[in-house]
Design a protein around this motif. Structure first.
Motif, short mmCIF file in Angstrom:
data_model
loop_
_atom_site.label_atom_id
_atom_site.label_comp_id
_atom_site.label_asym_id
_atom_site.label_seq_id
_atom_site.Cartn_x
_atom_site.Cartn_y
_atom_site.Cartn_z
N PRO A 55 0.80 -1.23 0.00
CA PRO A 55 0.00 0.00 0.00
C PRO A 55 0.84 1.29 0.00
O PRO A 55 0.37 2.33 -0.44
N HIS A 56 2.09 1.18 0.48
CA HIS A 56 2.94 2.37 0.50
C HIS A 56 4.19 2.24 -0.37
O HIS A 56 5.19 2.92 -0.12
N THR A 87 -3.64 7.89 3.86
CA THR A 87 -3.32 8.24 2.48
C THR A 87 -2.31 7.29 1.86
O THR A 87 -1.17 7.67 1.61
N PRO A 88 -2.69 6.05 1.62
CA PRO A 88 -1.75 5.13 0.95
C PRO A 88 -1.67 5.42 -0.54
O PRO A 88 -2.53 6.09 -1.10
N TYR A 89 -0.62 4.90 -1.19
CA TYR A 89 -0.58 4.95 -2.66
C TYR A 89 -1.79 4.19 -3.21
O TYR A 89 -2.41 4.58 -4.18
#
Lengths: 227, 171
Positions: B114-115, B158-160
């Protein structure tokens, strides 16, 4: 070495003449100005082209909403003026600027640092000490250099990296907070403490500065090196 | 990658341990070579004992430390445990890289985590400056530990890429 020397004997503000330049008046720099001001450093110069934003209230030395939108350098200089002489320079250091005495790099963004040291510090005989502080939420990295020593300059370059290597890769991936008020204040305390050590040495006290200081909050430990 | 068993009874383990220490010492400032070499030996042992570590090796002409992980699981804001995948990571003087080798989201150029982008670097939740200082000073085990920590961290704000894209854990 342990010492029982009274703290106030280490630093005599009445006889210390060198100005203190703080470049970057944000998380670390605003707190460094507060601490140095209370220690009565005779003249403090604050350099920053940024303005106060609401998010800065969390970890920087701004506590009044009426400061929002104003120059960080001017707001902090006004607050520090209650204790000592403070000059605001409300623009970014992007090339040559006349600096002298002790220079503290507190920019957060590492990109302008090579330009700052190359145009204002390395070949400037008036700068006697350079400090560079960086931080994460639970980590402080502080370098304390004699800018006239080539080996110190080389070490500084070894530890420099572009800001892109530490910032978020894409807008929108925020992750956790990278600047926490406690850590910022701690970094500033460590930084000003090294300036006081330096001043004490210059005033005859026997001590040797640590050049590389890393402070880890979790697990709690500190690493120091002398170059 | 030439995988090496994570067991100090294995000759390969001892060989990689020495190679690791040599690599760390080479990256460190020259005057700290010996100190870094000896510290790196014990740091290697500690790193290999991390529960998430599955394999280790020295790669790219002995200039980077490569490690594989067991499956990483993360739980999102919905309290659902998801299988993020097994990772291959590399740390060295030029930086670091993470790659998901079992569950890639949106293809080869998609998301590893996710990051993190596949084959790329993290939006570090914390420790981005510490990671760079560790890399520049030959403290590769510390850098690798920060990456393991980042692999097991999910910031739901706020993940990618939202964790919802990864499969629900079977167990």
């Amino acid at each position: 070495m342990f010492t029982t020397t009274a703290y106030e004997t280490l630093f005599d503000a009445k006889t210390w003449k060198e100005p203190l330049h703080i470049i970057g008046v944000g998380g670390i720099g605003s707190h460094a100005a507060r601490i140095a001001g209370k220690e009565r450093f005779p003249v403090i110069h604050l350099h920053d082209g940024d303005v106060v934003e609401e998010k800065n209230m969390y970890n920087q030395w701004f506590d009044d909403d009426s400061d929002i939108g104003l120059s960080k350098a001017e707001v902090v200089a006004k607050k520090v003026s209650q204790w000592t002489v403070a000059h605001a320079h409300p623009t970014y250091v992007e090339g040559h600027r006349k600096l002298s005495g002790v220079v503290c790099l507190c920019t957060g963004n590492t990109d302008p640092l090579p330009t700052i040291v190359e145009s204002c510090v390395w070949d400037n005989p008036d700068v006697s000490l350079l400090l560079d502080a960086r931080m994460d939420a639970e980590y402080v990295f502080l370098q304390v250099l004699d800018p006239r020593i080539e080996a110190h300059r080389k070490r500084w370059y070894r530890n420099w990296y572009p800001h892109s290597e530490t910032e978020n890769r894409t807008a929108g991936c925020g992750g956790g907070a990278t600047a926490v008020g406690i850590t910022a204040s701690l970094a500033a305390d460590l930084m000003v403490a090294q300036v006081i050590r330096y001043a004490a040495i210059r005033q005859g006290y026997k001590d040797t500065l640590d050049n590389h200081i890393e402070f880890f909050l979790r697990p709690l430990r500190i690493v120091t090196k002398q170059w | 990658m030439e995988e090496v068993a994570v067991s100090n009874d294995d000759p390969d383990y001892r060989r990689t341990r020495v190679q690791f220490a040599q690599l760390c010492a080479r990256i460190a400032p020259p005057e700290e070579y010996d100190e870094r070499y000896h510290q790196a030996l014990s740091e290697y042992d500690e790193f290999c004992e991390k529960p998430l570590v599955a394999a280790v090796s020295i790669g790219e002409e002995n200039m980077e430390f490569v490690f594989g992980t067991k499956t990483v699981y993360l739980t999102g804001h919905d309290n659902v445990r998801r299988e993020i995948g097994e990772f291959m990571c590399a740390v060295g003087c030029s930086g670091y890289m993470v790659e998901n080798i079992s569950v890639a989201i949106d293809g080869e150029s998609g998301y590893a985590h996710p990051h993190a982008f596949q084959g790329g670097q993290f939006c570090m939740q914390r420790g981005s400056n510490q990671l760079r200082v560790a890399l520049h000073n030959g403290r590769l085990a510390e850098a690798a530990c920060l990456i393991l920590d980042a692999l097991e961290t999910y910031g739901p704000g706020t993940p990618y890429c939202s964790i919802d894209k990864w499969p629900v854990a079977k167990e």
